[in-house]
Structures are given as C-alpha cells and as structure tokens.
Design a protein around this motif. Structure first.
Motif, PDB file in Angstrom:
ATOM      1  N   ALA A 259       0.841  -1.204   0.000  1.00 24.90           N
ATOM      2  CA  ALA A 259       0.000   0.000   0.000  1.00 24.90           C
ATOM      3  C   ALA A 259       0.871   1.247   0.000  1.00 24.90           C
ATOM      4  O   ALA A 259       1.959   1.262   0.584  1.00 24.90           O
ATOM      5  N   PHE A 260       0.370   2.269  -0.676  1.00 30.21           N
ATOM      6  CA  PHE A 260       1.085   3.533  -0.789  1.00 30.21           C
ATOM      7  C   PHE A 260       0.132   4.686  -0.540  1.00 30.21           C
ATOM      8  O   PHE A 260      -0.966   4.724  -1.117  1.00 30.21           O
ATOM      9  N   THR A 273      -2.822  -2.860   6.105  1.00 34.43           N
ATOM     10  CA  THR A 273      -1.918  -3.615   5.228  1.00 34.43           C
ATOM     11  C   THR A 273      -0.795  -4.256   6.047  1.00 34.43           C
ATOM     12  O   THR A 273      -0.449  -5.427   5.836  1.00 34.43           O
ATOM     13  N   ALA A 274      -0.265  -3.478   6.991  1.00 38.12           N
ATOM     14  CA  ALA A 274       0.853  -3.963   7.816  1.00 38.12           C
ATOM     15  C   ALA A 274       0.456  -5.161   8.664  1.00 38.12           C
ATOM     16  O   ALA A 274       1.311  -5.895   9.163  1.00 38.12           O
ATOM     17  N   MET A 282       4.711  -1.092   3.000  1.00 39.27           N
ATOM     18  CA  MET A 282       3.941   0.134   3.225  1.00 39.27           C
ATOM     19  C   MET A 282       4.800   1.328   2.838  1.00 39.27           C
ATOM     20  O   MET A 282       5.949   1.418   3.289  1.00 39.27           O
ATOM     21  N   GLY A 283       4.250   2.215   2.016  1.00 43.51           N
ATOM     22  CA  GLY A 283       5.014   3.364   1.555  1.00 43.51           C
ATOM     23  C   GLY A 283       4.249   4.678   1.676  1.00 43.51           C
ATOM     24  O   GLY A 283       3.014   4.703   1.624  1.00 43.51           O
ATOM     25  N   GLY A 317       8.918   1.288  10.394  1.00 47.69           N
ATOM     26  CA  GLY A 317       9.637   0.823   9.209  1.00 47.69           C
ATOM     27  C   GLY A 317       8.890   0.946   7.897  1.00 47.69           C
ATOM     28  O   GLY A 317       9.134   0.157   6.972  1.00 47.69           O
ATOM     29  N   TRP A 318       7.994   1.908   7.796  1.00 48.57           N
ATOM     30  CA  TRP A 318       7.361   2.150   6.494  1.00 48.57           C
ATOM     31  C   TRP A 318       8.333   2.931   5.620  1.00 48.57           C
ATOM     32  O   TRP A 318       9.049   3.814   6.103  1.00 48.57           O
TER      33      TRP A 318
END
Lengths: 336, 336
Positions: A259-260, A273-274, A282-283, A317-318
């Motif tokens: 996912a962004f 998402t995580a 994940m961004g 940590g994304w």
C-alpha cells in the motif's frame, strides 16, 4: 509471444496518453527507470522478488497480491487544491445562473468569487455543501460526461497542463511493474469514486471496478422506459482515514500486502496492510520538492503529513519516498 | 504454452472442488458440454462469437466485457431455503446459550424450534432481526472463519451434501467460457457479501472483489495495537431489485453486456444490462425440474419468478433457460 508481452499489449491498448510516455517495458530493462537507485527502490524490487519467487518463504500466490494506492498526492498532484475540488468550483460557476441565491449564500459566494482562501475556512461542511450541489440531481451518465468534458479543458494553474498530465511517472511505472508481477492494483481514495473512474483506466490502467472511493447514493428509475441511475444528495460511503480500511474490506474483500499513501488519511490503510500474514510493503510519498512539484511535508502547515506520521513511519519501518531524492523524473513531459 | 492454457491453469489452481468436475477445457472441445444443443446454448455461443470477433460490427473490447450473475437460484440451489438463511438459523442455535431471552422471543423462538414455516411468516423484518443478531458483534476475520467452518460441515436436507456441492455445473461452465473469452465475471446478489466471499473464489473462480452483494457497516478499531474491523448491526447497502442496478454502478462502475438471474429481484439488473450501447445478452434460469432439482416457476407460489416476469422476458426477448430441457447435467456429482 510471451505472457508478459501479451499482457503489456493489452494494458497498452487501454492506457491512453495522460502525460505518460510509452510503456515502461518498451523503454528499458529497468522496471522503474524514473526512480533513483536509492533505498526505497531497492526495498520495492526486493519485496516483489521475495513474494513472487516460487519456493521463497515469503511467496504469495497471485490471487493474494493486492496492492492499494491513495490517489491525490500519491498518484497525481493535489496542490494547490484537490483536483476534484477545482472541478466542484468550476461546476458551481457553470450552473450558477440556475441558482441566483448563491450570489449571497456561502460557501457558494466564495466559490463564485474565486476566493479559495475564504472557501477553505468553511472546512468539510462547506466542501460537502458544494459537492452535494454539484454531484447530484443528474444521471450517472450525465455526470460522467461532465467530468470527461472538464478534464479535457481544465488546466492546472501552475503547470498549465490538463490535470491528467499531472500523474507521477514513477508511480505509473510502479503500478505497471506490480501488475507485470501478478499484482492487482487498486485505488483507495477519499475522492469521489465516480469522478476518479472517469480517468483511472486511461491514466493508470486501473479499471472502474478497482477504484475504491467516497460514494453518493443513486436511485434506479425508469425514464421513458429507459433505465436510469440518478445521483442523490446523500453520502453512501466516506473513504478516508478508518474508512479506507473499511472500504478495502467493503469493495475488495481481501487484505492488501502492498500500500502507498501520502497523508494522515492513509494511516489506517497502511496499518491494515501492515497487519498482513506474511511480508508486506507500506510506503508514503513525501512531497519535499518545491522546484519540480510542491513541498508540504511535516515541516509545513500545508497538506496532511504531520510530524507524528513521519515519526510513526520511521518507528514501524514504512518506506518514505523523498520526491526530491528518490525520483529521477516526476512528470513524463518535464525535463529530468 | 498458449495464453488460454496458461489462464486455465491459473484458474484451476484457484478453483477448488465444490462439487465441480475437472475444468471444462480438459474434457471437451465443446465449451458448454452440460448444456443441451437447444436455442439458449446457440444464443450464448452466437453472442460471445459476435462480441469477441475483431472486425465484427458487434465487437466489444475486453475491458467492456462485463458479465453479472445473480447467485441464489442462478449459480447454486436456493431451495427449500436460501443457504445463508440456513446458516443464520444454525448460528442462532449455536449462540443461543448466550441469549436465554430468545427462547420466548420471536423470530428467535421459531428459529430455535426449527419451525421454518412460522419463521417465514415474520418476513423481511424477521430475517433482518436474525441476520443482525448473527452477522454483527464480531470481527470480519471471525465471521469469515465461522462461515468457512459451517460450509465444511452443514449439509443440504434433500441432497445430503455440502452446500458448496450444489453449484450448477452448466453455469460454472458458462462462467469459465466467458472468462476464456475475455469477460470479467461478477456476482450481483441480494445475499450477504461477506458470506458469499467465503466460497466464491474456490467454487466459481470469482475473487472477492468481483462479488457485489448486500453489506453491513464495519468499524475500524485498534485492539491491542492490532487493526481490526468489527461488523456493526447496520445495513450499508441492500443489493436486490433496483439495488442490483445501483450496486453494479457502485461496485463495478461499468454497465454489463451479459447478465443472468432467476427471479423478480433480478429484473432491474437485466433492464440495466439491456440498456447497453451495442449487443447484450439477458438470461433467466427457470426452475422447472422437480426430479433433478426443484420446480418453482410462474406456475407455483414458491420462489420469486412470477408469470409477469416470464411474460416480460418473452416480450423483450430475454433468454429463459429451462433447467429440465436445456441442461444435460445439473450437478457434477449426479448421474446425467
């Protein structure tokens, strides 16, 4: 003919211009040529390799390769105003002769005066009033025609180009790269679902049924023996913040593994998402490039990317994309 | 490897058992082997040939080949009760020890007593009360697990088989045939979207995001730092009758050119499909086979296929499938 080439030809047949250059696969062996070789690109390539390599402990079968993308500010420009909001203001002006009362009634007056600063002081309530007035009372077909006509003529105030030219080349490459690796790419946006569906297939290769967004109610009516869907002034679904996780469940029915987003409204989508079973990505896009686009990250009071979101992304940590440092090009028509 | 074989292998990898025999393409050059060579089969084959032949005046590009199917009574058995309703009754029984008040409170009392006849007298209101009580107050993951466990153990009272065995072989062939010809197949059902999504991918090759149905609201919550979607007792969308046309617009965003139903609740979906720009196909399944399945068409007072719908279908030229005459086989496990 290879499978990938066959698929790419299909995609190319649907993908229109929208400021995009020729498809990625025709250009280079590098699937993400507009990305600099920095950590984010490495993370993306590594993630995709791990989940698509049969036998890898992180392998994910194709039917579970769901990727979701925010739209405004993640796939295309959202400054100085959300594109749909510009459309709304233009629609208020276009139909104002049928509403003489708007000349003195807010937030319509500010919209007609072009006083965006004042308009924004009416907040969400003001936006809903304008959206309701301009997004209902017509058929779905009429609305779609109106959006299409507007997208062909309206131009961005700074870039002097159609809004559909203001899609981010690196993100279109990313969408194509994921699809070429068996992912299904979805938009999950707070924007209006029918507004987006008018151009997502042509610009992103994302068909209407892969677009999740905020939606109004419609009503089926027979008019002169012809079936018609009339757009009503009632909200059916609000797809922002927690609504993005709810919308993913409602429309897609499967948890993403990729996912962004680019704002606090995407936090719950990224959290959802995580929570995936295996490896997930994940961004966040960080707008830090005032020269080529805009700068409105945690250091500014514009936009919705607060310091707390940046700290959270770092803590869990994304990946955070610096438009300035991670993107070689932003728009296909601009000089790198 | 041909494109079609590659695609079929992918589909076969996802398609589970569900009473289906080996995929169609492995059996025969005839894409619809369970259909008799009657007018309906000819109409289907002719329609698909015309819309998929490049250069044909009726040619439709792949991205516009949308096919929508009702579920209950169209893709699987819906008698003597909708399968989801059987699940609801079983859930009422399973959790009744937490609700001592149900012993004397209708419609719960009738459900606990197994008095279906009386239960049905409470109509839609009664059904909603039972559905609300059994479809909310848990997470989406918990609900999905409950449905899956139930589908593995529950058996149909007449056929003594799991409900997922009671899918119609001719319709599964039709779904596969359409997909092999570039169609995207969707379910558009009055049934609960999350109930259906538990098995549609395995039984029909239809992934969750191609399932349109009635939906309850959910709420995103963080529980012990884990994101969760809790099912609420509020209806978000009712996908029956006019709601089917509205649901097609809401979830799919493009008008179908092919649709199949079996009841008055499918009329608006078929009308909406019939309004397509070019060639389109509308079909109704007529349950007239009491020996192999059930008979509850216009001549009976069971089900929702009134005389008026049959007359309308004949007047406007919708295809009506006689299960008795048009289907060589109904279930893959039954002797033809």
């Amino acid at each position: 003919m290879t499978i990938r080439l066959w698929r790419n030809l299909l995609v190319a047949a649907v993908l229109g211009l929208c400021g995009a250059a020729s498809p990625v696969w025709a250009q280079s062996a590098d699937p993400l040529p507009s990305w600099n070789d920095s950590a984010v690109k490495t993370d993306i390539l590594d993630f995709v390799a791990r989940v698509t390599t049969d036998g890898s402990p992180d392998y994910v079968p194709p039917q579970d390769r769901i990727a979701t993308f925010d739209n405004d500010g993640t796939l295309w420009v959202e400054q100085p105003l959300y594109t749909q909001f510009v459309f709304v203001i233009d629609r208020v002006k276009a139909v104002s002769n049928q509403h003489p009362e708007w000349k003195t009634k807010e937030p319509f007056k500010s919209a007609l005066d072009g006083n965006t600063a004042k308009l924004l002081t009416y907040g969400e309530k003001g936006a809903i009033a304008l959206i309701t007035a301009t997004h209902s009372g017509m058929t779905t077909v009429e609305f779609n025609d109106t959006v299409n006509a507007w997208l062909k003529t309206a131009k961005h105030p700074r870039f002097k180009r159609p809004y559909t030219d203001l899609t981010y080349k690196p993100m279109i490459e990313l969408l194509e790269y994921l699809r070429a690796n068996g992912f299904m790419t979805f938009i999950v946006s707070g924007g209006g679902i029918e507004f987006m569906r008018a151009y997502t297939e042509q610009c992103y290769g994302i068909p209407p049924w892969h677009v999740v967004g905020s939606a109004g109610k419609t009503e089926f009516r027979m008019w002169d023996a012809s079936p018609t869907l009339v757009k009503l002034p009632d909200l059916l679904f609000f797809d922002d913040g927690p609504g993005k996780a709810e919308g993913i469940n409602h429309y897609i029915g499967r948890q993403p593994i990729f996912a962004f987003g680019n704002s606090i409204g995407d936090k719950e989508m990224l959290e959802w998402t995580a929570n995936c079973q295996g490896l997930c990505f994940m961004g966040l896009v960080h707008h830090d490039d005032a020269v080529r686009e805009y700068a409105y990250g945690p250091d500014s009071d514009v936009g919705r990317f607060p310091v707390a979101l940046m700290e959270h992304a770092e803590a869990v940590g994304w990946d955070v994309v610096s438009m300035k440092n991670d993107w070689k090009e932003i728009f296909s028509w601009a000089k790198p």
